[in-house]
Design a protein around this motif. Structure first.
Motif, PDB file in Angstrom:
ATOM      1  N   ARG A   1      17.325  45.195  37.742  1.00  0.00           N
ATOM      2  CA  ARG A   1      16.576  46.318  38.328  1.00  0.00           C
ATOM      3  C   ARG A   1      16.845  47.599  37.536  1.00  0.00           C
ATOM      4  O   ARG A   1      15.927  48.380  37.289  1.00  0.00           O
ATOM      5  N   ASP A   2      18.086  47.780  37.099  1.00  0.00           N
ATOM      6  CA  ASP A   2      18.440  48.987  36.343  1.00  0.00           C
ATOM      7  C   ASP A   2      17.712  49.054  35.000  1.00  0.00           C
ATOM      8  O   ASP A   2      17.584  50.128  34.412  1.00  0.00           O
ATOM      9  N   ARG A   3      17.291  47.891  34.490  1.00  0.00           N
ATOM     10  CA  ARG A   3      16.679  47.836  33.160  1.00  0.00           C
ATOM     11  C   ARG A   3      15.170  47.649  33.202  1.00  0.00           C
ATOM     12  O   ARG A   3      14.547  47.593  32.139  1.00  0.00           O
ATOM     13  N   ILE A   4      14.579  47.505  34.351  1.00  0.00           N
ATOM     14  CA  ILE A   4      13.299  46.796  34.470  1.00  0.00           C
ATOM     15  C   ILE A   4      12.129  47.481  33.787  1.00  0.00           C
ATOM     16  O   ILE A   4      11.091  46.865  33.570  1.00  0.00           O
ATOM     17  N   ALA A   5      12.259  48.773  33.387  1.00  0.00           N
ATOM     18  CA  ALA A   5      11.169  49.481  32.710  1.00  0.00           C
ATOM     19  C   ALA A   5       9.892  49.357  33.547  1.00  0.00           C
ATOM     20  O   ALA A   5       9.938  49.576  34.761  1.00  0.00           O
ATOM     21  N   PHE A   6       8.780  48.993  32.923  1.00  0.00           N
ATOM     22  CA  PHE A   6       7.523  48.909  33.673  1.00  0.00           C
ATOM     23  C   PHE A   6       7.198  47.473  34.087  1.00  0.00           C
ATOM     24  O   PHE A   6       6.109  47.195  34.578  1.00  0.00           O
ATOM     25  N   PHE A   7       8.144  46.569  33.894  1.00  0.00           N
ATOM     26  CA  PHE A   7       7.890  45.185  34.302  1.00  0.00           C
ATOM     27  C   PHE A   7       8.066  45.050  35.808  1.00  0.00           C
ATOM     28  O   PHE A   7       8.647  45.922  36.453  1.00  0.00           O
ATOM     29  N   THR A   8       7.595  43.958  36.347  1.00  0.00           N
ATOM     30  CA  THR A   8       7.786  43.690  37.771  1.00  0.00           C
ATOM     31  C   THR A   8       8.976  42.756  37.936  1.00  0.00           C
ATOM     32  O   THR A   8       9.072  41.742  37.245  1.00  0.00           O
ATOM     33  N   GLU A   9       9.874  43.118  38.845  1.00  0.00           N
ATOM     34  CA  GLU A   9      11.058  42.279  39.089  1.00  0.00           C
ATOM     35  C   GLU A   9      10.670  40.914  39.630  1.00  0.00           C
ATOM     36  O   GLU A   9       9.835  40.818  40.530  1.00  0.00           O
ATOM     37  N   PRO A  10      11.318  39.880  39.158  1.00  0.00           N
ATOM     38  CA  PRO A  10      11.123  38.564  39.777  1.00  0.00           C
ATOM     39  C   PRO A  10      12.103  38.413  40.940  1.00  0.00           C
ATOM     40  O   PRO A  10      13.080  39.156  41.034  1.00  0.00           O
ATOM     41  N   GLU A  11      11.850  37.479  41.813  1.00  0.00           N
ATOM     42  CA  GLU A  11      12.886  37.072  42.760  1.00  0.00           C
ATOM     43  C   GLU A  11      13.906  36.244  41.983  1.00  0.00           C
ATOM     44  O   GLU A  11      13.526  35.377  41.208  1.00  0.00           O
ATOM     45  N   ILE A  12      15.176  36.517  42.205  1.00  0.00           N
ATOM     46  CA  ILE A  12      16.228  35.742  41.537  1.00  0.00           C
ATOM     47  C   ILE A  12      16.978  34.962  42.605  1.00  0.00           C
ATOM     48  O   ILE A  12      17.553  35.550  43.522  1.00  0.00           O
ATOM     49  N   VAL A  13      16.917  33.645  42.516  1.00  0.00           N
ATOM     50  CA  VAL A  13      17.523  32.803  43.548  1.00  0.00           C
ATOM     51  C   VAL A  13      18.361  31.708  42.895  1.00  0.00           C
ATOM     52  O   VAL A  13      18.255  31.446  41.695  1.00  0.00           O
ATOM     53  N   ARG A  14      19.179  31.078  43.719  1.00  0.00           N
ATOM     54  CA  ARG A  14      20.025  29.998  43.253  1.00  0.00           C
ATOM     55  C   ARG A  14      19.278  28.669  43.366  1.00  0.00           C
ATOM     56  O   ARG A  14      18.489  28.462  44.295  1.00  0.00           O
ATOM     57  N   ALA A  15      19.533  27.780  42.438  1.00  0.00           N
ATOM     58  CA  ALA A  15      18.915  26.450  42.480  1.00  0.00           C
ATOM     59  C   ALA A  15      19.342  25.714  43.750  1.00  0.00           C
ATOM     60  O   ALA A  15      20.417  25.972  44.297  1.00  0.00           O
ATOM     61  N   ARG A  16      18.500  24.833  44.236  1.00  0.00           N
ATOM     62  CA  ARG A  16      18.794  24.106  45.471  1.00  0.00           C
ATOM     63  C   ARG A  16      19.171  22.653  45.242  1.00  0.00           C
ATOM     64  O   ARG A  16      19.805  22.046  46.083  1.00  0.00           O
TER      65      ARG A  16
ATOM     66  N   GLN B   1       9.457  34.116  39.940  1.00  0.00           N
ATOM     67  CA  GLN B   1      10.747  33.698  40.460  1.00  0.00           C
ATOM     68  C   GLN B   1      11.625  33.170  39.330  1.00  0.00           C
ATOM     69  O   GLN B   1      11.140  32.432  38.465  1.00  0.00           O
ATOM     70  N   VAL B   2      12.887  33.552  39.352  1.00  0.00           N
ATOM     71  CA  VAL B   2      13.869  33.016  38.413  1.00  0.00           C
ATOM     72  C   VAL B   2      14.886  32.225  39.230  1.00  0.00           C
ATOM     73  O   VAL B   2      15.481  32.761  40.172  1.00  0.00           O
ATOM     74  N   ILE B   3      15.052  30.966  38.895  1.00  0.00           N
ATOM     75  CA  ILE B   3      16.005  30.100  39.598  1.00  0.00           C
ATOM     76  C   ILE B   3      17.202  29.886  38.684  1.00  0.00           C
ATOM     77  O   ILE B   3      17.060  29.336  37.595  1.00  0.00           O
ATOM     78  N   ILE B   4      18.381  30.325  39.124  1.00  0.00           N
ATOM     79  CA  ILE B   4      19.596  30.140  38.332  1.00  0.00           C
ATOM     80  C   ILE B   4      20.317  28.881  38.829  1.00  0.00           C
ATOM     81  O   ILE B   4      20.590  28.742  40.022  1.00  0.00           O
ATOM     82  N   GLY B   5      20.578  27.974  37.908  1.00  0.00           N
ATOM     83  CA  GLY B   5      21.275  26.745  38.269  1.00  0.00           C
ATOM     84  C   GLY B   5      22.491  26.522  37.392  1.00  0.00           C
ATOM     85  O   GLY B   5      22.972  27.441  36.724  1.00  0.00           O
ATOM     86  N   GLY B   6      22.976  25.307  37.388  1.00  0.00           N
ATOM     87  CA  GLY B   6      24.129  24.955  36.564  1.00  0.00           C
ATOM     88  C   GLY B   6      25.434  25.422  37.178  1.00  0.00           C
ATOM     89  O   GLY B   6      25.463  26.036  38.259  1.00  0.00           O
ATOM     90  N   GLY B   7      26.519  25.146  36.474  1.00  0.00           N
ATOM     91  CA  GLY B   7      27.855  25.438  36.982  1.00  0.00           C
ATOM     92  C   GLY B   7      28.067  26.904  37.347  1.00  0.00           C
ATOM     93  O   GLY B   7      28.680  27.224  38.369  1.00  0.00           O
ATOM     94  N   LEU B   8      27.547  27.822  36.514  1.00  0.00           N
ATOM     95  CA  LEU B   8      27.802  29.238  36.777  1.00  0.00           C
ATOM     96  C   LEU B   8      27.168  29.699  38.093  1.00  0.00           C
ATOM     97  O   LEU B   8      27.648  30.632  38.743  1.00  0.00           O
ATOM     98  N   ALA B   9      26.081  29.017  38.499  1.00  0.00           N
ATOM     99  CA  ALA B   9      25.411  29.394  39.744  1.00  0.00           C
ATOM    100  C   ALA B   9      26.258  29.071  40.965  1.00  0.00           C
ATOM    101  O   ALA B   9      25.979  29.564  42.067  1.00  0.00           O
ATOM    102  N   GLU B  10      27.306  28.266  40.769  1.00  0.00           N
ATOM    103  CA  GLU B  10      28.191  27.985  41.907  1.00  0.00           C
ATOM    104  C   GLU B  10      28.895  29.247  42.389  1.00  0.00           C
ATOM    105  O   GLU B  10      29.394  29.293  43.516  1.00  0.00           O
ATOM    106  N   ALA B  11      28.931  30.279  41.557  1.00  0.00           N
ATOM    107  CA  ALA B  11      29.498  31.569  41.990  1.00  0.00           C
ATOM    108  C   ALA B  11      28.595  32.249  43.017  1.00  0.00           C
ATOM    109  O   ALA B  11      28.992  33.224  43.659  1.00  0.00           O
ATOM    110  N   GLY B  12      27.371  31.750  43.165  1.00  0.00           N
ATOM    111  CA  GLY B  12      26.469  32.259  44.204  1.00  0.00           C
ATOM    112  C   GLY B  12      26.214  33.751  44.086  1.00  0.00           C
ATOM    113  O   GLY B  12      25.927  34.258  43.001  1.00  0.00           O
ATOM    114  N   GLU B  13      26.349  34.462  45.205  1.00  0.00           N
ATOM    115  CA  GLU B  13      26.016  35.888  45.206  1.00  0.00           C
ATOM    116  C   GLU B  13      26.963  36.726  44.349  1.00  0.00           C
ATOM    117  O   GLU B  13      26.604  37.841  43.967  1.00  0.00           O
ATOM    118  N   GLN B  14      28.130  36.199  44.042  1.00  0.00           N
ATOM    119  CA  GLN B  14      29.021  36.941  43.126  1.00  0.00           C
ATOM    120  C   GLN B  14      28.347  37.110  41.762  1.00  0.00           C
ATOM    121  O   GLN B  14      28.603  38.075  41.038  1.00  0.00           O
TER     122      GLN B  14
END
Lengths: 331, 331
Positions: free
Chosen positions: A280-295, A257-270
């Protein structure tokens, strides 16, 4: 005066949590089960220099201890987090540019001397990440990467409830991996760092350079959403740079899981929706993490400081060990 | 026949260690204090497909158990390491392209069914890294990054004697961080991966492309040392790409020590001296790690497999806990 109904000595115990930032100090009294029973904000006054800021921190701690006693609470420990290079084993601030230029300040021992309580100090992002990973968006995840994006960008890598600090207290500097070789000069002296392109301040600066008027990252996001093509371009470049950095982080850390926080995360889903797609477009053979906003928002540092304090607290009565288990391990 | 003088039941116990590679299988009987008392090599025969390779691995394990018994030793556990995506919690090989195309092979349970012993499986680089970090060049260091550079490049990040595997068993893919955007195509499909520039095979290939004759990395190193300007150029580019990747690793992991292994490390100081300098030239505000050469050579995987086995071994008699402590933690 009789004890309030239902209150026990254990419930009356609190820790003192202090989150020192470049402009303000957020602090609180927090119970062992993470309830904030009192909070305050103070001005850092970094322009006064390191000695004055240290004295302010110590006074704030002393004031909170007195406030606890006045409220019939028992302060049992102190946690303090601060931006900079923090030797968490020795409790020493090795270097902190944004809080008056501290160098080798033994903050743990100074605070213990002031209030007679066990004290633990931590790095601001790692401390906030500990809170987000255990009490916030990361609860239930074993492998978390917390990335607050504000004036700067850094990361906290949390595995099994422990924050990995590195061999020199320097892990997690994702803001200073080079994503655009030869790109804009960064405050650190390198060129093309993620922070020089995708921090909130860099987003505002890049837009301002193109249109000739000052703008904040929040304004760039609004303009992009409103159809301004220059703002949309700056926003897309920001997402691309972040996706490149997340790809590198996935290759090396492989978080779930990747949690994005700080001021820029206020843009939310934008921010998060195109970021997920770009990764996802770049992910090669890695596994995607869940990307969520800090709470936890800007409370993360203070709650994390409380978690640090709880690891060194000496309770008069045993508390539920389940409350402490994830935090007992050394950072 | 009397017991040999000084031999105890504890001393007679051994683990079975198996390091499965794309071309060969290295295996050994190893005592609890890490002494190799017997070793063998077998051919993998990957061209025969996954089922045949699995059967070979199981036969090798069975043969080693029989050999132990014939030598009056007591086999107590099995460790197997293999390249690919290894679910170390479930003991399942999720995917292994180089050993016959294995997919979702429950190797741990298959081996236990064959020989009736506890079995632990691990990823080859992480397993080798565990050995290098605890028994090899990293002994005494708490935060180690082990990077074998051969046909491919990967890393094992070891903190406090534990290897960090990531949320999807994918951590440490330093060979696939992009150091030259738009650069040479990598086997993984990305462009400009470290592995596409600085692996032993890429070094040979890049030289061959420029001079029109086939050469190995070892030959490129020799030619560079002998003053061949094209070889020197290829070598310098290799060092630069490695330094860029180490800089990123320092920013994210902040190891105290970086151990370089694999075929390319055979160049010794011809590689390490300029690599240290190139990293120092780039180091920004990070702290330099010590950069050293691996000590265990191609025995690292097999010794690591023994360490894995020791974590699941059930001893008839208690052994010195100090021998096992660093390995008891879950990977």
């Amino acid at each position: 005066m009789p004890e309030p109904i239902g209150r026990t000595d254990v419930e009356a115990q609190v820790v003192i949590a202090v989150d020192v930032g470049g402009t303000g100090i957020k602090c609180a009294l927090v119970t062992p089960d993470h309830q904030v029973v009192h909070s305050e904000r103070h001005t850092t006054g970094a322009e006064r220099g390191a000695d004055a800021v240290v004295e302010t921190i110590l006074s704030v701690v002393e004031g909170l201890a007195a406030k606890a006693v006045a409220d019939d609470l028992v302060p049992v420990a102190v946690g303090i987090c601060i931006p900079g290079v923090v030797d968490e084993a020795e409790g020493v601030i090795r270097y902190a540019a944004n809080t008056g230029g501290m160098r080798n300040v033994p903050l743990r021992d100074l605070a213990t001397a002031r209030v007679g309580l066990p004290v633990r100090v931590g790095h601001d992002v790692r401390t906030g990440g500990l809170a987000e990973a255990t009490l916030g968006a990361g609860a239930g995840y074993d492998q978390v990467l917390f990335i607050p994006i504000g004036t700067g960008i850094a990361a906290a890598h949390i595995v099994g409830g422990k924050v990995l600090a590195g061999g020199h207290w320097g892990a997690g500097e994702i803001g200073h991996i080079i994503v655009r070789p030869g790109g804009p000069v960064c405050g650190c002296g390198q060129r093309g760092c993620l922070e020089a392109i995708a921090s909130a301040s860099a987003v505002g600066r890049r837009y301002s350079e193109r249109v000739g008027v000052t703008a904040s990252a929040r304004e760039v996001a609004s303009q992009a959403a409103a159809g301004d093509p220059v703002a949309a371009e700056v926003w897309a470049e920001t997402v691309d740079a972040l996706a490149d950095a997340l790809l590198t982080a996935q290759a090396l850390y492989d978080p779930s899981q990747v949690i994005i926080g700080g001021g820029l995360a206020e843009a939310g889903e934008q921010l998060l929706t195109p970021l997920r797609q770009a990764l996802r477009d770049r992910i090669a053979f890695f596994t995607e993490p869940e990307i969520v906003r800090a709470r936890l928002g800007d409370e993360a540092g203070c709650l994390g400081a409380a978690l640090l304090a709880l690891t060194v607290a000496e309770f008069d009565h045993p508390t539920d060990p389940a409350v402490l288990t994830p935090l007992e391990a050394e950072l």
